[in-house]
Design a protein around this motif. Structure first.
Motif, short mmCIF file in Angstrom:
data_model
loop_
_atom_site.label_atom_id
_atom_site.label_comp_id
_atom_site.label_asym_id
_atom_site.label_seq_id
_atom_site.Cartn_x
_atom_site.Cartn_y
_atom_site.Cartn_z
N ILE A 18 0.84 -1.20 0.00
CA ILE A 18 0.00 0.00 0.00
C ILE A 18 0.87 1.25 0.00
O ILE A 18 0.62 2.20 -0.77
CB ILE A 18 -0.94 -0.01 1.21
CG1 ILE A 18 -1.97 -1.14 1.09
CG2 ILE A 18 -1.66 1.33 1.35
CD1 ILE A 18 -2.85 -1.31 2.31
N ILE A 19 1.91 1.26 0.85
CA ILE A 19 2.79 2.44 0.92
C ILE A 19 3.52 2.64 -0.40
O ILE A 19 3.62 3.77 -0.90
CB ILE A 19 3.80 2.27 2.08
CG1 ILE A 19 3.06 2.30 3.42
CG2 ILE A 19 4.87 3.37 2.02
CD1 ILE A 19 3.95 2.02 4.60
N THR A 20 4.02 1.56 -0.99
CA THR A 20 4.72 1.65 -2.27
C THR A 20 3.80 2.18 -3.36
O THR A 20 4.18 3.06 -4.15
CB THR A 20 5.27 0.28 -2.67
OG1 THR A 20 6.13 -0.22 -1.65
CG2 THR A 20 6.05 0.37 -3.97
N THR A 21 2.59 1.66 -3.42
CA THR A 21 1.64 2.09 -4.44
C THR A 21 1.27 3.55 -4.28
O THR A 21 1.26 4.32 -5.26
CB THR A 21 0.37 1.21 -4.36
OG1 THR A 21 0.73 -0.16 -4.55
CG2 THR A 21 -0.63 1.62 -5.44
N LEU A 22 0.96 3.95 -3.05
CA LEU A 22 0.59 5.35 -2.81
C LEU A 22 1.74 6.29 -3.15
O LEU A 22 1.53 7.34 -3.78
CB LEU A 22 0.16 5.54 -1.36
CG LEU A 22 -1.17 4.90 -0.94
CD1 LEU A 22 -1.42 5.11 0.55
CD2 LEU A 22 -2.33 5.51 -1.75
N THR A 23 2.94 5.91 -2.73
CA THR A 23 4.11 6.76 -3.02
C THR A 23 4.33 6.88 -4.52
O THR A 23 4.62 7.98 -5.03
CB THR A 23 5.36 6.19 -2.35
OG1 THR A 23 5.14 6.02 -0.96
CG2 THR A 23 6.56 7.12 -2.56
N PHE A 24 4.21 5.77 -5.24
CA PHE A 24 4.42 5.79 -6.69
C PHE A 24 3.45 6.73 -7.38
O PHE A 24 3.86 7.59 -8.18
CB PHE A 24 4.27 4.37 -7.24
CG PHE A 24 4.55 4.25 -8.71
CD1 PHE A 24 5.82 3.98 -9.17
CD2 PHE A 24 3.53 4.42 -9.65
CE1 PHE A 24 6.09 3.88 -10.53
CE2 PHE A 24 3.78 4.31 -11.01
CZ PHE A 24 5.07 4.05 -11.45
N GLN A 58 5.56 5.93 -21.33
CA GLN A 58 4.43 5.01 -21.25
C GLN A 58 3.41 5.50 -20.22
O GLN A 58 3.73 6.33 -19.36
CB GLN A 58 4.92 3.60 -20.87
CG GLN A 58 5.89 3.01 -21.89
CD GLN A 58 6.44 1.68 -21.43
OE1 GLN A 58 6.41 1.35 -20.26
NE2 GLN A 58 6.95 0.90 -22.39
N PRO A 59 2.17 4.98 -20.30
CA PRO A 59 1.15 5.35 -19.31
C PRO A 59 1.59 4.99 -17.89
O PRO A 59 2.40 4.08 -17.69
CB PRO A 59 -0.07 4.53 -19.74
CG PRO A 59 0.16 4.24 -21.19
CD PRO A 59 1.64 4.11 -21.36
N GLN A 63 3.88 1.87 -16.24
CA GLN A 63 5.09 2.10 -15.46
C GLN A 63 4.99 1.43 -14.09
O GLN A 63 5.95 0.82 -13.61
CB GLN A 63 5.31 3.61 -15.28
CG GLN A 63 5.58 4.37 -16.56
CD GLN A 63 5.82 5.84 -16.30
OE1 GLN A 63 6.52 6.21 -15.36
NE2 GLN A 63 5.21 6.70 -17.12
N TYR A 64 3.81 1.52 -13.49
CA TYR A 64 3.60 0.92 -12.17
C TYR A 64 3.73 -0.61 -12.25
O TYR A 64 4.35 -1.23 -11.37
CB TYR A 64 2.23 1.31 -11.62
CG TYR A 64 1.85 0.58 -10.36
CD1 TYR A 64 2.44 0.91 -9.15
CD2 TYR A 64 0.89 -0.44 -10.38
CE1 TYR A 64 2.10 0.23 -7.98
CE2 TYR A 64 0.54 -1.12 -9.22
CZ TYR A 64 1.15 -0.77 -8.03
OH TYR A 64 0.81 -1.44 -6.87
N GLY A 65 3.15 -1.20 -13.27
CA GLY A 65 3.23 -2.65 -13.44
C GLY A 65 4.67 -3.12 -13.57
O GLY A 65 5.07 -4.11 -12.95
N LYS A 66 5.46 -2.43 -14.39
CA LYS A 66 6.86 -2.80 -14.56
C LYS A 66 7.66 -2.58 -13.27
O LYS A 66 8.53 -3.38 -12.93
CB LYS A 66 7.48 -2.00 -15.71
CG LYS A 66 6.93 -2.36 -17.08
CD LYS A 66 7.65 -1.58 -18.17
CE LYS A 66 7.16 -2.01 -19.56
NZ LYS A 66 7.85 -1.26 -20.64
N PHE A 67 7.32 -1.50 -12.57
CA PHE A 67 8.02 -1.19 -11.32
C PHE A 67 7.79 -2.29 -10.29
O PHE A 67 8.74 -2.78 -9.65
CB PHE A 67 7.54 0.16 -10.79
CG PHE A 67 8.14 0.57 -9.48
CD1 PHE A 67 9.44 1.01 -9.41
CD2 PHE A 67 7.40 0.49 -8.31
CE1 PHE A 67 10.01 1.37 -8.20
CE2 PHE A 67 7.95 0.85 -7.09
CZ PHE A 67 9.26 1.30 -7.04
N MET A 68 6.54 -2.70 -10.11
CA MET A 68 6.22 -3.75 -9.14
C MET A 68 6.81 -5.10 -9.57
O MET A 68 7.27 -5.87 -8.73
CB MET A 68 4.71 -3.86 -8.98
CG MET A 68 4.05 -2.65 -8.32
SD MET A 68 4.74 -2.28 -6.68
CE MET A 68 4.38 -3.78 -5.79
#
Length: 311
Positions: A18-24, A58-59, A63-68
């Motif tokens: 949750i923290i990683t997602t919110l920060t991203f 990229q959208p 970017q979030y998908g690749k990051f995770m």
């Protein structure tokens, strides 16, 4: 107990996600382009290559998908935007050792001295040791850390020239930063232990032990300390995270190449990957320290166990 630990680890991983997602997403919601200032004088094709390299073309969801995916499969937090080719993960691992050394020294000294002073103050209530401990506690709570650091530098480096002002590498470079950081822990644990000991020494089992002729030292060691220290352990988790995050200012003042140095610079430079990486690290440090605190309860007091219903 194992089921309890597994359950807590699951909650920890959920919290970190949750923290990683919110920060991203918060970082990507900030207006402006993180590479605009760095690439403004570069040819157009080189700019395109930069954006493609970091995936900024990229959208956000992609970017979030690749990051995770990189985090989960490789433990890779990406590369620094400000310093191309520098791994965020390697930077954190390398510089966290410096901050960790200062933090652990400050916690160890602060907890030891704070607990000792709190017991002394409680056993000498309304006497000069009690007043002295409370005066130290008030100073530690009210005086900002950077004021203490500046005062220590003036006294021990300018006035008497006993210790270096800045630098890193030898034990003498850690003395002043550790002293500046541990005063807050001393004050916090001193106040907590004083109030806890005052509450415990009035219990019936303490009076019974004294009536049986148990020496004052053994009363404190076997009965008072074990029961009075439990509430103080509760603040150990936040103290660990607080010492690490509080080291930002200290590292700046004393010129220490710790993680706080890169964290502050990454904020100023809008280095998204470094900000996200260090935020995840501090979040992981906090949740792990909370688990350690819970396990310490059972170590300090064997009566505390996880029941079947709580598992």
């Amino acid at each position: 107990m194992s089921r309890y630990i597994i359950k807590r680890v699951g909650y920890m991983l959920l919290t970190l996600w949750i923290i990683t997602t919110l920060t991203f997403f918060l970082m990507h919601s900030i207006p402006g382009d993180p590479l605009a200032h760095m690439a403004k004088n570069l040819p157009e094709q080189i700019k395109i290559n930069y954006y493609k390299k970091y995936g900024l073309d990229q959208p956000v969801l992609v970017q979030y998908g690749k990051f995770m995916k990189n985090i989960l499969t490789e433990g890779n937090l990406g590369e620094s935007l400000r310093y191309p080719g520098r791994s965020v993960t390697n930077t954190i691992l390398k510089n966290a050792k410096v901050s960790g050394r200062l933090g652990l020294q400050a916690i160890a000294i602060g907890v030891t001295i704070g607990i000792t002073l709190g017991i002394v103050a409680a056993l000498n209530r309304n006497k000069w040791p009690d007043y002295l401990v409370m005066f130290i506690a008030i100073l530690g709570v009210t005086v900002p850390m950077f004021i203490i650091a500046a005062l220590l530098q003036y006294v021990f480096t300018v006035k008497f020239e006993l210790l270096p002002t800045t630098g890193w590498g030898k034990f003498k470079h850690t003395i002043l930063p550790t002293a500046a950081m541990c005063l807050g822990s001393i004050a916090t644990y001193g106040r907590y232990m004083r109030s806890n000991v005052l509450e415990v020494i009035n219990q019936d089992y303490i009076l019974t032990a004294q009536a049986k002729g148990v020496t004052p030292f053994n009363v404190v060691r076997k009965h008072v300390l074990r029961n009075a220290i439990l509430p103080a352990i509760t603040i150990l988790g936040p103290q660990i995270a607080g010492v690490f995050t509080g080291s930002f200012v200290i590292e700046r003042i004393f010129g220490i190449p710790g993680l706080g140095f890169y964290y502050i610079n990454s904020i100023n430079d809008r280095d998204f990957t470094m900000i996200i990486g260090t935020t995840v690290f501090y979040a992981a440090l906090f949740v792990v320290s909370q688990l350690v605190v819970d396990l310490l309860y059972g170590v300090v007091d064997p009566r505390i166990r996880v029941s079947k219903n709580s598992r």
